[in-house]
Design a protein around this motif. Structure first.
Motif, PDB file in Angstrom:
ATOM      1  N   SER A 130      -4.584  12.995   2.976  1.00 52.18           N
ATOM      2  CA  SER A 130      -4.439  13.496   1.666  1.00 52.18           C
ATOM      3  C   SER A 130      -2.854  12.297   1.655  1.00 52.18           C
ATOM      4  CB  SER A 130      -3.508  15.191   1.883  1.00 52.18           C
ATOM      5  OG  SER A 130      -4.422  15.785   1.289  1.00 52.18           O
ATOM      6  N   GLU A 131      -3.227  11.681   0.811  1.00 55.36           N
ATOM      7  CA  GLU A 131      -2.588  10.959   0.354  1.00 55.36           C
ATOM      8  C   GLU A 131      -1.133  11.021   0.217  1.00 55.36           C
ATOM      9  OE1 GLU A 131      -2.882   6.409  -1.362  1.00 55.36           O
ATOM     10  OE2 GLU A 131      -4.831   6.284  -0.856  1.00 55.36           O
ATOM     11  N   THR A 132      -0.489  12.342  -0.333  1.00 49.06           N
ATOM     12  CA  THR A 132       0.095  13.166  -1.001  1.00 49.06           C
ATOM     13  C   THR A 132       0.380  14.257  -0.692  1.00 49.06           C
ATOM     14  OG1 THR A 132      -0.599  13.479  -3.343  1.00 49.06           O
ATOM     15  CG2 THR A 132       1.108  11.384  -2.861  1.00 49.06           C
ATOM     16  N   ILE A 133       1.097  15.022  -0.620  1.00 49.18           N
ATOM     17  CA  ILE A 133       1.202  16.361  -0.177  1.00 49.18           C
ATOM     18  C   ILE A 133       2.702  17.328  -0.613  1.00 49.18           C
ATOM     19  CG2 ILE A 133       1.677  18.352   1.445  1.00 49.18           C
ATOM     20  CD1 ILE A 133       0.641  16.304   3.940  1.00 49.18           C
ATOM     21  N   ASP A 134       2.712  17.742  -1.585  1.00 53.40           N
ATOM     22  CA  ASP A 134       3.544  18.928  -2.116  1.00 53.40           C
ATOM     23  C   ASP A 134       5.290  19.007  -1.183  1.00 53.40           C
ATOM     24  OD1 ASP A 134       3.944  22.271  -1.668  1.00 53.40           O
ATOM     25  OD2 ASP A 134       1.992  21.614  -1.794  1.00 53.40           O
TER      26      ASP A 134
ATOM     27  N   LYS B 211       0.637  -1.152   0.270  1.00 50.65           N
ATOM     28  CA  LYS B 211      -0.020  -0.589  -0.096  1.00 50.65           C
ATOM     29  C   LYS B 211       0.752   1.411   0.342  1.00 50.65           C
ATOM     30  CE  LYS B 211      -3.554   2.261   2.647  1.00 50.65           C
ATOM     31  NZ  LYS B 211      -4.584   1.861   3.498  1.00 50.65           N
ATOM     32  N   PRO B 212       0.864   2.322  -0.993  1.00 50.24           N
ATOM     33  CA  PRO B 212       1.468   3.564  -0.569  1.00 50.24           C
ATOM     34  C   PRO B 212       1.270   4.507   0.731  1.00 50.24           C
ATOM     35  CG  PRO B 212      -0.652   3.312  -2.442  1.00 50.24           C
ATOM     36  CD  PRO B 212      -0.452   2.065  -1.398  1.00 50.24           C
ATOM     37  N   SER B 213       2.265   4.740   0.484  1.00 51.60           N
ATOM     38  CA  SER B 213       2.899   5.574   2.198  1.00 51.60           C
ATOM     39  C   SER B 213       1.467   6.648   2.175  1.00 51.60           C
ATOM     40  CB  SER B 213       4.251   5.917   1.876  1.00 51.60           C
ATOM     41  OG  SER B 213       3.851   6.665   3.466  1.00 51.60           O
ATOM     42  N   HIS B 214       1.283   6.541   3.313  1.00 51.38           N
ATOM     43  CA  HIS B 214      -0.326   7.582   3.299  1.00 51.38           C
ATOM     44  C   HIS B 214       0.089   9.133   4.258  1.00 51.38           C
ATOM     45  CE1 HIS B 214      -3.969   9.623   4.481  1.00 51.38           C
ATOM     46  NE2 HIS B 214      -4.612   9.178   3.469  1.00 51.38           N
ATOM     47  N   ILE B 215       0.924  10.172   3.578  1.00 54.52           N
ATOM     48  CA  ILE B 215       1.505  10.989   4.584  1.00 54.52           C
ATOM     49  C   ILE B 215       0.916  11.230   5.028  1.00 54.52           C
ATOM     50  CG2 ILE B 215       1.722  12.839   2.803  1.00 54.52           C
ATOM     51  CD1 ILE B 215       4.905  12.115   4.697  1.00 54.52           C
ATOM     52  N   GLY B 216      -0.671  11.738   5.061  1.00 51.08           N
ATOM     53  CA  GLY B 216      -1.456  12.533   5.904  1.00 51.08           C
ATOM     54  C   GLY B 216      -2.079  12.306   6.855  1.00 51.08           C
ATOM     55  N   ARG B 217      -1.694  10.815   7.310  1.00 50.09           N
ATOM     56  CA  ARG B 217      -1.987  10.132   8.266  1.00 50.09           C
ATOM     57  C   ARG B 217      -0.780   9.742   9.306  1.00 50.09           C
ATOM     58  NH1 ARG B 217      -3.521   5.070   5.593  1.00 50.09           N
ATOM     59  NH2 ARG B 217      -5.674   5.761   5.341  1.00 50.09           N
ATOM     60  N   LYS B 218       1.049   9.745   8.975  1.00 51.31           N
ATOM     61  CA  LYS B 218       2.036   9.947   9.369  1.00 51.31           C
ATOM     62  C   LYS B 218       2.295  11.228   9.998  1.00 51.31           C
ATOM     63  CE  LYS B 218       4.111   6.834   6.341  1.00 51.31           C
ATOM     64  NZ  LYS B 218       5.810   6.585   5.616  1.00 51.31           N
ATOM     65  N   ILE B 219       1.730  12.411   8.984  1.00 50.83           N
ATOM     66  CA  ILE B 219       1.713  13.843  10.134  1.00 50.83           C
ATOM     67  C   ILE B 219       0.534  13.564  11.535  1.00 50.83           C
ATOM     68  CG2 ILE B 219       0.510  16.137   9.164  1.00 50.83           C
ATOM     69  CD1 ILE B 219       1.249  15.692   6.632  1.00 50.83           C
TER      70      ILE B 219
ATOM     71  N   VAL C 236      -6.108  21.412   7.779  1.00 50.10           N
ATOM     72  CA  VAL C 236      -5.116  20.508   8.303  1.00 50.10           C
ATOM     73  C   VAL C 236      -5.853  19.442   8.502  1.00 50.10           C
ATOM     74  CG1 VAL C 236      -4.124  19.579  10.676  1.00 50.10           C
ATOM     75  CG2 VAL C 236      -4.283  22.237  10.111  1.00 50.10           C
ATOM     76  N   SER C 237      -7.562  19.546   8.947  1.00 51.46           N
ATOM     77  CA  SER C 237      -8.033  17.386   8.399  1.00 51.46           C
ATOM     78  C   SER C 237      -7.577  16.884   7.041  1.00 51.46           C
ATOM     79  CB  SER C 237      -9.324  17.994   8.499  1.00 51.46           C
ATOM     80  OG  SER C 237     -10.220  16.824   8.636  1.00 51.46           O
ATOM     81  N   ALA C 238      -7.701  18.559   6.172  1.00 48.43           N
ATOM     82  CA  ALA C 238      -8.575  17.729   4.778  1.00 48.43           C
ATOM     83  C   ALA C 238      -5.897  17.400   4.358  1.00 48.43           C
ATOM     84  CB  ALA C 238      -8.063  19.106   3.338  1.00 48.43           C
ATOM     85  N   ILE C 239      -5.256  17.710   5.119  1.00 47.30           N
ATOM     86  CA  ILE C 239      -4.050  17.486   4.589  1.00 47.30           C
ATOM     87  C   ILE C 239      -3.370  16.105   5.465  1.00 47.30           C
ATOM     88  CG2 ILE C 239      -1.825  18.147   5.393  1.00 47.30           C
ATOM     89  CD1 ILE C 239      -2.160  21.235   5.437  1.00 47.30           C
TER      90      ILE C 239
END
Length: 141
Positions: free
Chosen positions: A45-49, A6-14, A39-42
């Protein structure tokens, strides 16, 4: 079943790092100059710039790499290193200082108690002096 990971979900990590730092979404939003909904939307998100990720890392007080490489398993392993009974790592980290008490805490408590008694005695004497002064004023009238 697919063998792809599964791709890394950056938002969950944050989100998880924020929670571990005992920070609310509102506090992170304020640090980022945005609102809680953003912040909730971030965090959803699975990816963030990269620019936004750099801002978030700075607000959380971590590096971008720490966010990207974050995993619960790594955190468990990290904290398990502190459960050893070997204190050499701790002493090495603080320059080998011995942190044993050089005084008896009970003695310090008794000193504080005696100081408080002296302060109350001075306060009581000041009140007695005030009463005597007021009585003299009343008698002189």
């Amino acid at each position: 079943m697919s063998t792809l990971t599964k791709p890394s979900h950056i938002g969950r990590k944050i989100s998880r790092i924020r929670e571990l730092k005992d920070m609310k979404q509102e506090a992170l939003a304020q640090a980022l100059g945005t609102n809680q909904q953003a912040v909730s939307a971030i965090e959803n998100s699975e990816t963030i710039d990269d620019n936004k990720l750099t801002e978030i890392a700075k607000a959380l007080g971590v590096t971008v790499e720490a966010i990207k490489n974050f995993s619960e398993e790594n955190m468990i392993n990290y904290f398990n290193t502190f459960t050893d009974n070997d204190f050499s790592n701790i002493q090495g980290a603080i320059g080998g200082q011995n942190n044993a008490c050089t005084f008896n805490p009970l003695d310090k408590l008794m000193e504080a108690h005696e100081e408080i008694k002296k302060l109350y005695e001075r306060l009581l004497q000041a009140e007695k002096d005030k009463i005597e002064y007021l009585e003299n004023i009343i008698k002189s009238k």
